[in-house]
Design a protein around this motif. Structure first.
Motif, PDB file in Angstrom:
ATOM      1  N   GLU A  15       0.837  -1.200   0.000  1.00  0.00           N
ATOM      2  CA  GLU A  15       0.000   0.000   0.000  1.00  0.00           C
ATOM      3  C   GLU A  15       0.871   1.249   0.000  1.00  0.00           C
ATOM      4  OE1 GLU A  15      -2.904  -0.030   3.123  1.00  0.00           O
ATOM      5  OE2 GLU A  15      -3.701  -1.973   2.505  1.00  0.00           O
ATOM      6  N   ASP A  16       1.928   1.251   0.805  1.00  0.00           N
ATOM      7  CA  ASP A  16       2.845   2.395   0.833  1.00  0.00           C
ATOM      8  C   ASP A  16       3.495   2.617  -0.526  1.00  0.00           C
ATOM      9  OD1 ASP A  16       2.249   2.681   3.509  1.00  0.00           O
ATOM     10  OD2 ASP A  16       4.140   1.796   4.228  1.00  0.00           O
ATOM     11  N   ILE A  17       3.941   1.525  -1.153  1.00  0.00           N
ATOM     12  CA  ILE A  17       4.572   1.642  -2.469  1.00  0.00           C
ATOM     13  C   ILE A  17       3.592   2.237  -3.473  1.00  0.00           C
ATOM     14  CG2 ILE A  17       5.417   0.288  -4.440  1.00  0.00           C
ATOM     15  CD1 ILE A  17       6.736  -1.600  -2.384  1.00  0.00           C
ATOM     16  N   ASN A  18       2.366   1.738  -3.489  1.00  0.00           N
ATOM     17  CA  ASN A  18       1.370   2.237  -4.438  1.00  0.00           C
ATOM     18  C   ASN A  18       1.033   3.698  -4.191  1.00  0.00           C
ATOM     19  OD1 ASN A  18       1.132  -0.157  -5.877  1.00  0.00           O
ATOM     20  ND2 ASN A  18      -0.370  -0.971  -4.449  1.00  0.00           N
ATOM     21  N   GLU A  19       0.913   4.098  -2.939  1.00  0.00           N
ATOM     22  CA  GLU A  19       0.625   5.502  -2.623  1.00  0.00           C
ATOM     23  C   GLU A  19       1.774   6.412  -3.055  1.00  0.00           C
ATOM     24  OE1 GLU A  19      -0.328   5.875   1.499  1.00  0.00           O
ATOM     25  OE2 GLU A  19      -2.097   4.596   1.324  1.00  0.00           O
ATOM     26  N   GLU A  20       2.996   5.998  -2.762  1.00  0.00           N
ATOM     27  CA  GLU A  20       4.160   6.811  -3.116  1.00  0.00           C
ATOM     28  C   GLU A  20       4.340   6.899  -4.630  1.00  0.00           C
ATOM     29  OE1 GLU A  20       6.077   8.696  -1.182  1.00  0.00           O
ATOM     30  OE2 GLU A  20       4.844   8.114   0.526  1.00  0.00           O
ATOM     31  N   PHE A  21       3.925   5.873  -5.335  1.00  0.00           N
ATOM     32  CA  PHE A  21       4.058   5.866  -6.789  1.00  0.00           C
ATOM     33  C   PHE A  21       3.162   6.921  -7.429  1.00  0.00           C
ATOM     34  CE2 PHE A  21       6.547   3.208  -9.437  1.00  0.00           C
ATOM     35  CZ  PHE A  21       6.022   3.308 -10.709  1.00  0.00           C
ATOM     36  N   LEU A  22       2.096   7.315  -6.759  1.00  0.00           N
ATOM     37  CA  LEU A  22       1.160   8.291  -7.299  1.00  0.00           C
ATOM     38  C   LEU A  22       1.584   9.734  -7.046  1.00  0.00           C
ATOM     39  CD1 LEU A  22      -2.159   6.529  -6.261  1.00  0.00           C
ATOM     40  CD2 LEU A  22      -1.104   6.583  -8.526  1.00  0.00           C
ATOM     41  N   ARG A  23       2.541   9.929  -6.165  1.00  0.00           N
ATOM     42  CA  ARG A  23       2.987  11.287  -5.821  1.00  0.00           C
ATOM     43  C   ARG A  23       4.097  11.743  -6.758  1.00  0.00           C
ATOM     44  NH1 ARG A  23       3.272  10.336   0.619  1.00  0.00           N
ATOM     45  NH2 ARG A  23       1.031  10.233   0.946  1.00  0.00           N
ATOM     46  N   PRO A  24       4.162  13.047  -7.027  1.00  0.00           N
ATOM     47  CA  PRO A  24       5.271  13.570  -7.851  1.00  0.00           C
ATOM     48  C   PRO A  24       6.604  13.371  -7.134  1.00  0.00           C
ATOM     49  CG  PRO A  24       3.580  15.249  -7.481  1.00  0.00           C
ATOM     50  CD  PRO A  24       3.219  14.080  -6.648  1.00  0.00           C
ATOM     51  N   THR A  25       7.639  13.094  -7.904  1.00  0.00           N
ATOM     52  CA  THR A  25       8.964  12.865  -7.331  1.00  0.00           C
ATOM     53  C   THR A  25      10.039  13.360  -8.291  1.00  0.00           C
ATOM     54  OG1 THR A  25      10.473  11.191  -6.494  1.00  0.00           O
ATOM     55  CG2 THR A  25       9.000  10.519  -8.249  1.00  0.00           C
ATOM     56  N   ALA A  26      11.237  13.568  -7.766  1.00  0.00           N
ATOM     57  CA  ALA A  26      12.356  14.019  -8.596  1.00  0.00           C
ATOM     58  C   ALA A  26      12.977  12.854  -9.364  1.00  0.00           C
ATOM     59  CB  ALA A  26      13.416  14.679  -7.723  1.00  0.00           C
ATOM     60  N   VAL A  27      12.666  11.639  -8.959  1.00  0.00           N
ATOM     61  CA  VAL A  27      13.210  10.452  -9.637  1.00  0.00           C
ATOM     62  C   VAL A  27      12.385  10.185 -10.893  1.00  0.00           C
ATOM     63  CG1 VAL A  27      13.713   7.996  -9.382  1.00  0.00           C
ATOM     64  CG2 VAL A  27      13.898   9.513  -7.405  1.00  0.00           C
TER      65      VAL A  27
END
Length: 82
Positions: free
Chosen positions: A24-36
């Motif tokens: 769940e954490d991975i999926n949530e973080e994948f939806l957020r903008p990131t510099a990577v």
């Protein structure tokens, strides 16, 4: 198990819960903008998926069984068109 005095099934249940929470954490973080860059993130995600497939339940890397063969075949031989 020895440290907390719990059964093997209770230990397995705790680990399964932790794995579900981490997905769940991975999926949530994948939806957020990131510099990577997204291609880098996708490679890390796919590596995590492979590890989950091969080691969920039993060692599917060392002792390849029907589940592992069917999963690999469904992805590589009969992929779902996007």
């Amino acid at each position: 198990m020895k440290q907390y005095g719990v059964s093997e099934q209770e230990t397995v249940d705790v680990f399964k819960k932790q794995i579900m929470d981490l997905w769940e954490d991975i999926n949530e973080e994948f939806l957020r903008p990131t510099a990577v860059p997204m291609p880098v993130l996708k490679r890390v995600l796919n590596l995590t998926r492979v590890a989950d497939l091969l080691y969920k339940g039993e060692d599917g890397f060392t002792r390849v069984g029907k589940v592992t063969k069917d999963s690999v075949a469904s992805v590589c031989i009969n992929p779902v068109p996007l």
